[in-house]
Write a protein that holds these residues in place. Structure first.
Motif, PDB file in Angstrom:
ATOM      1  N   SER A  51       0.842  -1.192  -0.003  1.00 33.66           N
ATOM      2  CA  SER A  51      -0.035   0.023   0.045  1.00 33.66           C
ATOM      3  C   SER A  51       0.756   1.087   0.069  1.00 33.66           C
ATOM      4  O   SER A  51       1.845   1.237   0.441  1.00 33.66           O
ATOM      5  CB  SER A  51      -0.684   0.040   1.246  1.00 33.66           C
ATOM      6  N   LEU A  52       0.187   2.155  -0.785  1.00 36.62           N
ATOM      7  CA  LEU A  52       1.017   3.495  -0.703  1.00 36.62           C
ATOM      8  C   LEU A  52       0.330   4.636   0.015  1.00 36.62           C
ATOM      9  O   LEU A  52       0.784   5.815  -0.034  1.00 36.62           O
ATOM     10  CB  LEU A  52       1.032   3.839  -2.163  1.00 36.62           C
ATOM     11  N   ASP A  53      -0.735   4.295   0.707  1.00 41.46           N
ATOM     12  CA  ASP A  53      -1.474   5.379   1.529  1.00 41.46           C
ATOM     13  C   ASP A  53      -1.199   4.856   3.119  1.00 41.46           C
ATOM     14  O   ASP A  53      -0.223   4.466   3.442  1.00 41.46           O
ATOM     15  CB  ASP A  53      -3.003   5.123   1.028  1.00 41.46           C
ATOM     16  N   ASN A  54      -2.186   5.341   3.841  1.00 35.43           N
ATOM     17  CA  ASN A  54      -1.804   5.279   5.358  1.00 35.43           C
ATOM     18  C   ASN A  54      -2.397   3.747   5.966  1.00 35.43           C
ATOM     19  O   ASN A  54      -2.276   3.338   7.259  1.00 35.43           O
ATOM     20  CB  ASN A  54      -2.508   6.136   6.121  1.00 35.43           C
ATOM     21  N   THR A  55      -2.347   2.723   5.048  1.00 35.15           N
ATOM     22  CA  THR A  55      -3.129   1.419   5.374  1.00 35.15           C
ATOM     23  C   THR A  55      -2.094   0.681   6.528  1.00 35.15           C
ATOM     24  O   THR A  55      -2.437   0.333   7.695  1.00 35.15           O
ATOM     25  CB  THR A  55      -2.911   0.619   4.301  1.00 35.15           C
ATOM     26  N   LEU A  56      -0.673   0.888   6.288  1.00 32.85           N
ATOM     27  CA  LEU A  56       0.008   0.190   7.190  1.00 32.85           C
ATOM     28  C   LEU A  56       0.178   0.814   8.668  1.00 32.85           C
ATOM     29  O   LEU A  56       0.215   0.396   9.486  1.00 32.85           O
ATOM     30  CB  LEU A  56       1.460   0.196   6.912  1.00 32.85           C
ATOM     31  N   GLU A  57       0.077   2.322   8.523  1.00 31.35           N
ATOM     32  CA  GLU A  57      -0.304   3.049   9.782  1.00 31.35           C
ATOM     33  C   GLU A  57      -1.380   2.599  10.859  1.00 31.35           C
ATOM     34  O   GLU A  57      -1.246   2.424  11.786  1.00 31.35           O
ATOM     35  CB  GLU A  57      -0.094   4.619   9.428  1.00 31.35           C
ATOM     36  N   VAL A  58      -2.326   2.516   9.969  1.00 34.79           N
ATOM     37  CA  VAL A  58      -3.700   1.815  10.755  1.00 34.79           C
ATOM     38  C   VAL A  58      -3.430   0.537  11.309  1.00 34.79           C
ATOM     39  O   VAL A  58      -4.009   0.546  12.604  1.00 34.79           O
ATOM     40  CB  VAL A  58      -4.846   2.114  10.021  1.00 34.79           C
ATOM     41  N   ILE A  59      -2.765  -0.339  10.500  1.00 34.97           N
ATOM     42  CA  ILE A  59      -2.560  -1.795  11.164  1.00 34.97           C
ATOM     43  C   ILE A  59      -1.778  -1.533  12.358  1.00 34.97           C
ATOM     44  O   ILE A  59      -2.044  -2.310  13.179  1.00 34.97           O
ATOM     45  CB  ILE A  59      -2.053  -2.451   9.989  1.00 34.97           C
ATOM     46  N   ASN A  60      -0.806  -0.707  11.973  1.00 38.95           N
ATOM     47  CA  ASN A  60       0.477  -0.738  13.193  1.00 38.95           C
ATOM     48  C   ASN A  60      -0.237  -0.430  14.421  1.00 38.95           C
ATOM     49  O   ASN A  60      -0.138  -0.695  15.609  1.00 38.95           O
ATOM     50  CB  ASN A  60       1.536  -0.207  12.825  1.00 38.95           C
ATOM     51  N   LYS A  61      -1.129   0.822  14.372  1.00 38.52           N
ATOM     52  CA  LYS A  61      -1.958   1.270  15.477  1.00 38.52           C
ATOM     53  C   LYS A  61      -2.753   0.161  16.109  1.00 38.52           C
ATOM     54  O   LYS A  61      -2.700   0.097  17.285  1.00 38.52           O
ATOM     55  CB  LYS A  61      -2.993   2.301  14.907  1.00 38.52           C
ATOM     56  N   TYR A  62      -3.400  -0.864  15.375  1.00 35.00           N
ATOM     57  CA  TYR A  62      -4.294  -1.697  15.908  1.00 35.00           C
ATOM     58  C   TYR A  62      -3.295  -2.826  16.499  1.00 35.00           C
ATOM     59  O   TYR A  62      -3.716  -3.636  17.437  1.00 35.00           O
ATOM     60  CB  TYR A  62      -5.273  -2.137  15.201  1.00 35.00           C
ATOM     61  N   ILE A  63      -2.153  -3.208  15.984  1.00 34.58           N
ATOM     62  CA  ILE A  63      -1.366  -4.277  16.346  1.00 34.58           C
ATOM     63  C   ILE A  63      -1.040  -3.754  17.884  1.00 34.58           C
ATOM     64  O   ILE A  63      -0.738  -4.728  18.681  1.00 34.58           O
ATOM     65  CB  ILE A  63      -0.094  -4.341  15.389  1.00 34.58           C
ATOM     66  N   GLU A  64      -0.632  -2.602  18.037  1.00 33.85           N
ATOM     67  CA  GLU A  64      -0.130  -2.032  19.380  1.00 33.85           C
ATOM     68  C   GLU A  64      -1.306  -2.219  20.406  1.00 33.85           C
ATOM     69  O   GLU A  64      -1.140  -2.440  21.721  1.00 33.85           O
ATOM     70  CB  GLU A  64       0.230  -0.680  19.227  1.00 33.85           C
ATOM     71  N   ILE A  65      -2.490  -2.165  20.155  1.00 32.63           N
ATOM     72  CA  ILE A  65      -3.791  -2.194  20.861  1.00 32.63           C
ATOM     73  C   ILE A  65      -4.174  -3.574  21.247  1.00 32.63           C
ATOM     74  O   ILE A  65      -4.450  -3.985  22.457  1.00 32.63           O
ATOM     75  CB  ILE A  65      -4.926  -1.414  20.139  1.00 32.63           C
ATOM     76  N   ASP A  66      -4.170  -4.396  20.188  1.00 24.95           N
ATOM     77  CA  ASP A  66      -4.563  -5.964  20.214  1.00 24.95           C
ATOM     78  C   ASP A  66      -3.440  -6.927  19.744  1.00 24.95           C
ATOM     79  O   ASP A  66      -3.377  -6.894  18.512  1.00 24.95           O
ATOM     80  CB  ASP A  66      -5.705  -6.024  19.788  1.00 24.95           C
ATOM     81  N   LYS A  67      -2.925  -7.606  20.846  1.00 26.92           N
ATOM     82  CA  LYS A  67      -1.791  -8.617  20.133  1.00 26.92           C
ATOM     83  C   LYS A  67      -2.432  -9.913  19.334  1.00 26.92           C
ATOM     84  O   LYS A  67      -1.764 -10.766  18.716  1.00 26.92           O
ATOM     85  CB  LYS A  67      -1.143  -9.097  21.554  1.00 26.92           C
ATOM     86  N   ARG A  68      -3.541  -9.888  19.126  1.00 29.96           N
ATOM     87  CA  ARG A  68      -4.359 -10.876  18.292  1.00 29.96           C
ATOM     88  C   ARG A  68      -4.342 -10.591  16.907  1.00 29.96           C
ATOM     89  O   ARG A  68      -4.656 -11.177  15.914  1.00 29.96           O
ATOM     90  CB  ARG A  68      -5.863 -11.221  18.599  1.00 29.96           C
ATOM     91  N   ILE A  69      -3.846  -9.397  16.637  1.00 32.44           N
ATOM     92  CA  ILE A  69      -3.596  -8.614  15.152  1.00 32.44           C
ATOM     93  C   ILE A  69      -2.246  -8.897  14.779  1.00 32.44           C
ATOM     94  O   ILE A  69      -1.078  -8.265  15.568  1.00 32.44           O
ATOM     95  CB  ILE A  69      -4.110  -7.056  15.053  1.00 32.44           C
ATOM     96  N   VAL A  70      -1.780  -9.548  13.658  1.00 31.26           N
ATOM     97  CA  VAL A  70      -0.610  -9.921  13.197  1.00 31.26           C
ATOM     98  C   VAL A  70      -0.434  -9.506  11.842  1.00 31.26           C
ATOM     99  O   VAL A  70      -1.319  -9.847  11.117  1.00 31.26           O
ATOM    100  CB  VAL A  70      -0.417 -11.441  13.466  1.00 31.26           C
ATOM    101  N   LEU A  71       0.733  -8.515  11.442  1.00 33.73           N
ATOM    102  CA  LEU A  71       1.067  -8.567   9.981  1.00 33.73           C
ATOM    103  C   LEU A  71       2.081  -9.194   9.442  1.00 33.73           C
ATOM    104  O   LEU A  71       3.082  -9.594  10.147  1.00 33.73           O
ATOM    105  CB  LEU A  71       1.545  -7.006  10.290  1.00 33.73           C
ATOM    106  N   ILE A  72       1.682 -10.019   8.427  1.00 38.52           N
ATOM    107  CA  ILE A  72       2.576 -10.730   7.887  1.00 38.52           C
ATOM    108  C   ILE A  72       3.466  -9.816   7.115  1.00 38.52           C
ATOM    109  O   ILE A  72       2.766  -9.261   6.008  1.00 38.52           O
ATOM    110  CB  ILE A  72       1.774 -11.766   6.871  1.00 38.52           C
ATOM    111  N   ASP A  73       4.639  -9.674   7.142  1.00 38.97           N
ATOM    112  CA  ASP A  73       5.385  -8.665   6.491  1.00 38.97           C
ATOM    113  C   ASP A  73       6.444  -9.510   5.773  1.00 38.97           C
ATOM    114  O   ASP A  73       7.307 -10.122   6.309  1.00 38.97           O
ATOM    115  CB  ASP A  73       6.103  -7.946   7.361  1.00 38.97           C
ATOM    116  N   ASP A  74       6.174  -9.477   4.193  1.00 42.27           N
ATOM    117  CA  ASP A  74       7.184 -10.155   3.550  1.00 42.27           C
ATOM    118  C   ASP A  74       7.990  -9.363   2.589  1.00 42.27           C
ATOM    119  O   ASP A  74       8.502  -9.376   1.387  1.00 42.27           O
ATOM    120  CB  ASP A  74       6.438 -11.147   2.571  1.00 42.27           C
ATOM    121  N   GLU A  75       8.303  -7.979   3.093  1.00 42.18           N
ATOM    122  CA  GLU A  75       8.908  -6.847   2.327  1.00 42.18           C
ATOM    123  C   GLU A  75       8.305  -6.389   1.264  1.00 42.18           C
ATOM    124  O   GLU A  75       9.228  -5.892   0.322  1.00 42.18           O
ATOM    125  CB  GLU A  75      10.288  -7.071   2.572  1.00 42.18           C
ATOM    126  N   ILE A  76       7.129  -6.623   0.894  1.00 45.26           N
ATOM    127  CA  ILE A  76       6.549  -6.223  -0.548  1.00 45.26           C
ATOM    128  C   ILE A  76       6.321  -4.839  -0.444  1.00 45.26           C
ATOM    129  O   ILE A  76       5.495  -4.349   0.271  1.00 45.26           O
ATOM    130  CB  ILE A  76       5.441  -7.234  -0.909  1.00 45.26           C
TER     131      ILE A  76
END
Length: 66
Positions: A41-66
């Motif tokens: 993504s080129l918009d703020n998608t990752l910022e929002v995802i990372n915000k919720y990762i900090e709030i709830d540990k059941r949320i996991v970002l699969i980061d394959d560096e794409i």
């Protein structure tokens, strides 16, 4: 009931991703893990995802560096 795995794919979904995550967080069933894969993504998608990762540990970002 057993644990549920939820898989979400995102791409430039910053406008919608927060409401999608909030919808999952508000469910009555709580034994789940949300795996999110972002396709560069080129918009703020990752910022929002990372915000919720900090709030709830059941949320996991699969980061394959794409």
């Amino acid at each position: 009931m057993s644990k549920i795995d939820i898989i979400m794919a995102t791409y430039n979904g910053g406008k919608y991703i927060e409401n999608q995550i909030l919808s999952i967080l508000q469910q009555t069933y709580k034994d789940w893990i949300l795996y999110i894969h972002d396709d560069g993504s080129l918009d703020n998608t990752l910022e929002v995802i990372n915000k919720y990762i900090e709030i709830d540990k059941r949320i996991v970002l699969i980061d394959d560096e794409i």
